[in-house]
Each structure stands twice: as C-alpha cells, then as structure tokens.
Design a protein around this motif. Structure first.
Motif, PDB file in Angstrom:
ATOM      1  N   ALA A  66     -60.618  20.115 -10.214  1.00 58.35           N
ATOM      2  CA  ALA A  66     -59.267  20.262 -10.077  1.00 58.35           C
ATOM      3  C   ALA A  66     -58.885  20.298 -11.846  1.00 58.35           C
ATOM      4  O   ALA A  66     -59.904  19.163 -12.733  1.00 58.35           O
ATOM      5  CB  ALA A  66     -58.566  19.784  -9.273  1.00 58.35           C
ATOM      6  N   MET A  67     -57.865  20.892 -12.038  1.00 57.66           N
ATOM      7  CA  MET A  67     -57.489  20.583 -13.224  1.00 57.66           C
ATOM      8  C   MET A  67     -56.899  18.988 -13.740  1.00 57.66           C
ATOM      9  O   MET A  67     -56.374  18.465 -13.032  1.00 57.66           O
ATOM     10  CB  MET A  67     -55.866  21.125 -13.920  1.00 57.66           C
ATOM     11  CG  MET A  67     -56.961  23.018 -13.701  1.00 57.66           C
ATOM     12  SD  MET A  67     -55.574  24.099 -14.028  1.00 57.66           S
ATOM     13  CE  MET A  67     -54.704  24.034 -15.281  1.00 57.66           C
ATOM     14  N   GLY A  68     -57.414  18.483 -15.173  1.00 54.75           N
ATOM     15  CA  GLY A  68     -56.769  17.468 -14.908  1.00 54.75           C
ATOM     16  C   GLY A  68     -56.656  16.552 -14.302  1.00 54.75           C
ATOM     17  O   GLY A  68     -58.019  15.575 -13.085  1.00 54.75           O
ATOM     18  N   ASP A  69     -55.534  15.946 -14.000  1.00 52.28           N
ATOM     19  CA  ASP A  69     -55.546  14.365 -13.727  1.00 52.28           C
ATOM     20  C   ASP A  69     -54.780  15.701 -11.572  1.00 52.28           C
ATOM     21  O   ASP A  69     -54.438  14.804 -11.009  1.00 52.28           O
ATOM     22  CB  ASP A  69     -54.523  13.458 -13.610  1.00 52.28           C
ATOM     23  CG  ASP A  69     -55.243  12.917 -14.550  1.00 52.28           C
ATOM     24  OD1 ASP A  69     -56.754  12.422 -14.274  1.00 52.28           O
ATOM     25  OD2 ASP A  69     -54.464  11.720 -15.487  1.00 52.28           O
ATOM     26  N   THR A  70     -55.414  16.548 -11.206  1.00 51.47           N
ATOM     27  CA  THR A  70     -54.541  17.319 -10.145  1.00 51.47           C
ATOM     28  C   THR A  70     -54.623  16.322  -8.953  1.00 51.47           C
ATOM     29  O   THR A  70     -53.794  16.412  -8.531  1.00 51.47           O
ATOM     30  CB  THR A  70     -54.969  18.320 -10.337  1.00 51.47           C
ATOM     31  OG1 THR A  70     -55.021  19.286 -11.278  1.00 51.47           O
ATOM     32  CG2 THR A  70     -54.515  19.172  -8.499  1.00 51.47           C
ATOM     33  N   THR A  71     -56.150  15.811  -8.364  1.00 56.20           N
ATOM     34  CA  THR A  71     -56.387  15.133  -7.772  1.00 56.20           C
ATOM     35  C   THR A  71     -55.091  14.428  -7.735  1.00 56.20           C
ATOM     36  O   THR A  71     -54.937  13.654  -6.298  1.00 56.20           O
ATOM     37  CB  THR A  71     -57.352  15.132  -7.564  1.00 56.20           C
ATOM     38  OG1 THR A  71     -58.921  16.411  -7.573  1.00 56.20           O
ATOM     39  CG2 THR A  71     -58.545  14.372  -6.098  1.00 56.20           C
ATOM     40  N   ASP A  72     -55.523  13.713  -8.967  1.00 55.79           N
ATOM     41  CA  ASP A  72     -54.332  11.967  -8.763  1.00 55.79           C
ATOM     42  C   ASP A  72     -53.833  12.588  -8.489  1.00 55.79           C
ATOM     43  O   ASP A  72     -52.563  12.048  -6.752  1.00 55.79           O
ATOM     44  CB  ASP A  72     -54.774  11.289  -9.494  1.00 55.79           C
ATOM     45  CG  ASP A  72     -56.148  10.922  -9.674  1.00 55.79           C
ATOM     46  OD1 ASP A  72     -56.569   9.956  -8.999  1.00 55.79           O
ATOM     47  OD2 ASP A  72     -57.347  10.424 -10.533  1.00 55.79           O
ATOM     48  N   GLU A  73     -52.711  13.525  -8.829  1.00 52.03           N
ATOM     49  CA  GLU A  73     -51.497  13.999  -8.386  1.00 52.03           C
ATOM     50  C   GLU A  73     -50.795  14.163  -7.196  1.00 52.03           C
ATOM     51  O   GLU A  73     -49.692  13.670  -7.109  1.00 52.03           O
ATOM     52  CB  GLU A  73     -50.977  15.198  -9.920  1.00 52.03           C
ATOM     53  CG  GLU A  73     -51.024  14.733 -10.548  1.00 52.03           C
ATOM     54  CD  GLU A  73     -51.438  15.366 -12.247  1.00 52.03           C
ATOM     55  OE1 GLU A  73     -51.322  14.946 -13.314  1.00 52.03           O
ATOM     56  OE2 GLU A  73     -50.849  16.713 -11.645  1.00 52.03           O
ATOM     57  N   ALA A  78     -49.186  12.811  -2.036  1.00 50.07           N
ATOM     58  CA  ALA A  78     -48.962  12.809  -0.134  1.00 50.07           C
ATOM     59  C   ALA A  78     -48.759  11.086  -0.083  1.00 50.07           C
ATOM     60  O   ALA A  78     -47.838  10.807   0.927  1.00 50.07           O
ATOM     61  CB  ALA A  78     -50.284  12.646   0.030  1.00 50.07           C
ATOM     62  N   SER A  79     -49.031  10.248  -1.052  1.00 54.50           N
ATOM     63  CA  SER A  79     -48.374   9.023  -0.704  1.00 54.50           C
ATOM     64  C   SER A  79     -46.690   8.882  -0.512  1.00 54.50           C
ATOM     65  O   SER A  79     -46.026   7.965  -0.012  1.00 54.50           O
ATOM     66  CB  SER A  79     -48.780   7.736  -1.603  1.00 54.50           C
ATOM     67  OG  SER A  79     -48.653   8.142  -2.489  1.00 54.50           O
ATOM     68  N   GLN A  80     -46.067  10.203  -1.307  1.00 52.58           N
ATOM     69  CA  GLN A  80     -44.487   9.988  -1.257  1.00 52.58           C
ATOM     70  C   GLN A  80     -44.137  10.493  -0.189  1.00 52.58           C
ATOM     71  O   GLN A  80     -43.255  10.200   0.186  1.00 52.58           O
ATOM     72  CB  GLN A  80     -43.770  10.605  -2.485  1.00 52.58           C
ATOM     73  CG  GLN A  80     -44.484   9.501  -3.822  1.00 52.58           C
ATOM     74  CD  GLN A  80     -44.314  10.571  -4.996  1.00 52.58           C
ATOM     75  OE1 GLN A  80     -42.898  11.142  -5.169  1.00 52.58           O
ATOM     76  NE2 GLN A  80     -44.563  10.501  -5.958  1.00 52.58           N
ATOM     77  N   VAL A  81     -44.821  11.171   0.482  1.00 52.41           N
ATOM     78  CA  VAL A  81     -44.278  11.972   1.825  1.00 52.41           C
ATOM     79  C   VAL A  81     -44.966  10.674   3.564  1.00 52.41           C
ATOM     80  O   VAL A  81     -44.045  10.766   4.170  1.00 52.41           O
ATOM     81  CB  VAL A  81     -45.225  12.778   2.135  1.00 52.41           C
ATOM     82  CG1 VAL A  81     -44.954  13.963   3.595  1.00 52.41           C
ATOM     83  CG2 VAL A  81     -45.056  14.479   0.800  1.00 52.41           C
ATOM     84  N   THR A  82     -45.846   9.961   3.080  1.00 56.19           N
ATOM     85  CA  THR A  82     -46.632   9.207   4.400  1.00 56.19           C
ATOM     86  C   THR A  82     -47.131   8.304   3.973  1.00 56.19           C
ATOM     87  O   THR A  82     -48.427   8.534   2.858  1.00 56.19           O
ATOM     88  CB  THR A  82     -46.824  10.513   5.244  1.00 56.19           C
ATOM     89  OG1 THR A  82     -47.845   9.738   6.595  1.00 56.19           O
ATOM     90  CG2 THR A  82     -47.942  11.273   4.589  1.00 56.19           C
ATOM     91  N   ASP A  83     -47.069   7.208   4.937  1.00 55.67           N
ATOM     92  CA  ASP A  83     -48.491   6.247   4.206  1.00 55.67           C
ATOM     93  C   ASP A  83     -49.522   6.807   5.355  1.00 55.67           C
ATOM     94  O   ASP A  83     -50.682   5.828   5.392  1.00 55.67           O
ATOM     95  CB  ASP A  83     -48.154   5.139   4.395  1.00 55.67           C
ATOM     96  CG  ASP A  83     -47.260   4.964   5.647  1.00 55.67           C
ATOM     97  OD1 ASP A  83     -47.473   5.528   5.963  1.00 55.67           O
ATOM     98  OD2 ASP A  83     -46.659   3.299   6.182  1.00 55.67           O
ATOM     99  N   SER A  84     -49.233   7.511   5.923  1.00 51.81           N
ATOM    100  CA  SER A  84     -50.846   7.884   6.926  1.00 51.81           C
ATOM    101  C   SER A  84     -50.846   9.269   7.322  1.00 51.81           C
ATOM    102  O   SER A  84     -50.995   9.749   8.496  1.00 51.81           O
ATOM    103  CB  SER A  84     -50.662   7.390   8.366  1.00 51.81           C
ATOM    104  OG  SER A  84     -48.947   7.721   9.047  1.00 51.81           O
ATOM    105  N   ALA A  85     -51.511  10.144   6.549  1.00 55.67           N
ATOM    106  CA  ALA A  85     -51.637  11.290   5.559  1.00 55.67           C
ATOM    107  C   ALA A  85     -53.169  11.722   7.272  1.00 55.67           C
ATOM    108  O   ALA A  85     -54.140  10.758   6.835  1.00 55.67           O
ATOM    109  CB  ALA A  85     -52.505  11.441   4.796  1.00 55.67           C
TER     110      ALA A  85
END
Ligand code: ASP
Ligand code: MG
Length: 452
Positions: A66-73, A78-85
C-alpha cells in the motif's frame, strides 16, 4: 562488488533482443514497499524501473505494498469507528490499500507504452488458510499471472493478501506481508530472483535510522537473516525469509531510489557464494545488530515452586494465541517455596494474555502479575559465534561499560539477545555495533519512508 551467483536458476533461457544482442531471459519478481510508492511521483518512478527491467529482456512480475503509510492510516480510521472491528472487515479494509497501488502502477506502466495488468491476491492465486489478520499461504496457483506473462504483459500483484478456499473470504498475511507474497509467487513461478525494493540500499549491520554509521551487508545467509527478522529487523518479513529458504529463492534486497547493488540473501549454506570473478565470499563472524520495541514483559510473581506450574502458565498463554519470546524463571526466594516467572510477548497481545492469566489465577496460584511495556530487545547475530569464543564477553563488557542494565538474557547458537529499559535501547544498539567494529566511515543513506 559484483553480483554473487547462486546455483539456483530455473526459467532462464537465451533470447535475442530487437537490437540483435543475445541476453539471458530471466523471470524476475520485484516487490516495492510502501515508501517506494508513497505518491504519484513514486508510482511513476517505480513504473519506469519495472519497464526498464522488461525492456532488458526479462519477464517481470511486480508485487506492491500500500502507498506510504496507508495501512497505518486505515488502522487509525478503523479505531476511530470502533474498538472491536470484526477481523473479517479489518481484512476487507486493509486489503484495499494494496488494490490502490496495484491499479495506479498498472496505469503508470501502460502510460509508458508497456502493457501491464493488475491482480488482487485472490486473482493471482494466493490461497491462504482462513485466519484473518495473520493468514498463512497454503497454496499458490499463479496461472493467470503465467498467462499474462505469456502475452507479454507485466503482471502487478497486490501484496499482503489472499483468499481462503474454505471460507471464501479475503485474508491478509500480517504486517509486512507483501514480502512473503513476492517470495511465494517467485517460488511458484520458479523465478530466477526475487528483488525486494525498499528505501535503503540493502540490509545493514543495524537499522541506519538508529545507527547512521551502519554498513551495508553484501551477502547474508538465510539462517542469519531469519534470526535478524525474528529479532525485530523490519527490513524483511520473517515468513518471507522462511519461505525463500525452504524453496531456494534467492532474495536481492535493494533500494528503489538508487541503482546500487543491494544485499543478497542466500537460501542455503551449501550454495556456493562467489562473485562473478569467481572469488568465494567469506562470511564475517558477526552479521548485525537488531532491535525490537514491540514487546512487553510479563512477570508472574509468587508462583508455587512445584512441577506443573510453568506448564499451566504457558498453556494459558498458548490458549490466548500469544507468541512468547524470552522466558526467565528465577530461583525460588529462600524459604518461601515460591518463584517468579517472566516472559516477553508482543505488546498487541498483552491485554488478552493478562486477562487469560488472571482468569486462571486459582488454578496457577500466583500472587500478582507485573506488566511492563517500557522494554526494548537488542540482539547480536552472527553465524561465526559458533566457532569464535569471546563474543559474549565483548558483548556484556560493552553494555556494562556504558552503564546499561540488563533485564533478561537469551541466546541461540548464533544470537545473543538482551532486554533493557526502552529508553536505553538506541544507545545499547550503538554501543554494541561499535564494540564489534561494525561502524563504517560513511553515513548510510535513508532515501524515504518514515520507518513507521
Ligand atoms: N501494507 C502492509 C503493511 O503495511 C503490507 C506490507 O507493506 O508489506 O504492513
Ligand atoms: Mg515491509
């Protein structure tokens, strides 16, 4: 130095270029990491490099991250949406990162006048088990890639992902998994070489972001590379090295930002490593220093010193799917009949492991549990340790001279590892690198990437 040759050559055949020059046609798998394709300019630069490799008469398969830090982003999102994805949705999300880069790279290559097609992991035949987030490759069926190559195309494959035949779900291979995608494809296609392109010129005697005077290693055995990767060196995914060793795939780790020769990881000790001038390369005693900040230390305090208690603790941890690294058991405190057992595990697995241990409190009968994320692990690796005495003496003297306190120690035949306080880790790495005369006169170039 010139390119070392190994005895592994498969798909090689003679071919005459339009210019009349006869060349040896090779099948090359090239993998480009996120920092090599961090923006449109990066994608175009990589496209040019890929097209050049094909124009030189080779068949080229490309694996992209994935481009640059895409995976971390994406993880942050996801963590802003839920803490239990749900793990399934996490894989749907993360696998999207590689789909973006593969399609853009295919477009950039087509724009240059060559023809390229992109493939998701599942289209490329990367068959995995059904474990989301850390799936293992169980089969590779690259017939669509083979067909694309036969038609003169460059095949672009999304790294780090596959599909399970049992669940029919999209899976990901775990962080850094694109390296493993590349090697698995190289093995299945019987490629001549798997080139891993990154943001430094190869594998260094230490992380050049921590030790600027680190030296590039010309060749390294896969045995030593396995220890480096397992000890936290992030330059290559551990399973990629295991896979390359098992299937005899020569790996060439190099920079996508320069034309310099990188580091060759030689699959087996039996392979003759000689330069093109026929000079046999001798392996140094020490190959490098690795460090790891991703682990935490757990101490189970006051465990009854009777048979079966260690077994009970580690069964609980295994049932929580945690991977334990170092283990230390202290002698039992005089007269108490109780002992302390410490071990390290990945920080990301800490919470689950602690919960499981507390749940088993009555069964194990410990007093308390201590948990510490402020630790760092340093490892010195070298196949020459087997036959050269004094390595440990030099190692521990250097740490003691620098006043660095050691928390835990573990060793293998070709590795010494210690745990220190996290704040002392970088200093410890530099001290050990220096004590084994690994420093070079010049500074290593870090071309890009955040090291995130
Ligand atoms: N994009 C994934 C990651 O950042 C896979 C990879 O780069 O190899 O971990
Ligand atoms: Mg990587």
């Amino acid at each position: 130095m010139s390119t070392p040759t190994t005895e592994v050559h498969n798909a090689t055949e003679q071919q005459v270029l339009p210019t009349g020059r006869a060349v040896t046609k090779q099948l090359i798998v090239q993998k480009f990491g996120g920092s090599s394709v961090s923006d449109a300019a990066g994608v175009k630069r990589v496209a040019k490099r890929v097209v050049d490799a094909q124009a030189a008469g080779n068949e080229v398969v490309v694996v992209v991250s994935a481009m640059g830090d895409t995976t971390d982003e994406l993880l942050d999102l996801a963590s802003q949406v839920t803490d239990s994805a749900p793990a399934r949705e996490m894989d749907m999300l993360l696998s999207a990162g590689e789909r973006i880069s593969m399609a853009l790279l295919a477009m950039a290559i087509n724009k240059l006048g060559a023809s390229a097609q992109s493939f998701t992991g599942s289209q490329a035949g990367m068959i995995t088990d059904g474990i989301h987030g850390k799936a293992r490759i169980i089969d590779v069926d690259p017939h669509r890639i083979r067909t694309a190559l036969d038609k003169g195309n460059i095949a672009i494959v999304a790294g780090f992902q596959g599909m399970s035949r049992t669940t029919n779900e999209i899976t990901t291979l775990g962080r850094g998994g694109s390296d493993t995608t590349a090697v698995a494809l190289a093995a299945a296609l019987e490629a001549d070489v798997c080139e891993i392109y990154t943001d430094v010129d190869g594998i260094y005697t230490a992380d050049p972001r921590v030790v600027p005077s680190a030296q590039k290693i010309d060749t390294i055995s896969s045995e030593e590379m396995l220890e480096l990767a397992a000890s936290g060196a992030k330059i290559l995914h551990l399973r990629c090295v295991e896979y390359a060793r098992r299937f005899g795939v020569p790996l060439h780790v190099r920079s996508s930002f320069s034309q310099h020769e990188g580091t060759w990881v030689i699959p087996s000790a039996e392979d003759k490593i000689t330069t093109q001038e026929g000079v046999a390369l001798e392996q140094p005693i020490i190959s490098g220093v690795a460090h790891d900040r991703s682990e935490a230390k757990v101490t189970v305090v006051g465990v009854p010193d009777i048979p079966g208690k260690a077994a009970a603790i580690f069964q609980v941890i295994a049932d929580a799917h945690s991977n334990i690294d170092m283990i230390v058991q202290n002698v039992s405190t005089h007269g108490t009949g109780r002992t302390d057992i410490s071990f390290t595990l990945p920080i990301v697995e800490g919470a689950d492991a602690l919960a499981a241990l507390h749940a088993a409190h009555d069964q194990i009968g410990f007093e308390t549990i201590e948990y510490n994320e402020q630790i760092g692990k340093l490892s010195l690796i070298g196949a020459g340790m087997r036959s050269h005495p004094g390595v440990s003496a030099t190692f521990f003297k250097a740490l003691s001279d620098a006043g660095i306190n050691i928390n835990m120690i573990s060793t293998s035949e070709i590795r010494i590892s210690v745990v220190t306080h996290a704040d002392l880790l970088d200093e410890a790495v530099r001290v050990i690198h220096n004590a084994f005369d690994l420093d070079s006169d010049s500074e290593a170039t870090v071309y890009g990437g955040t090291g995130r």
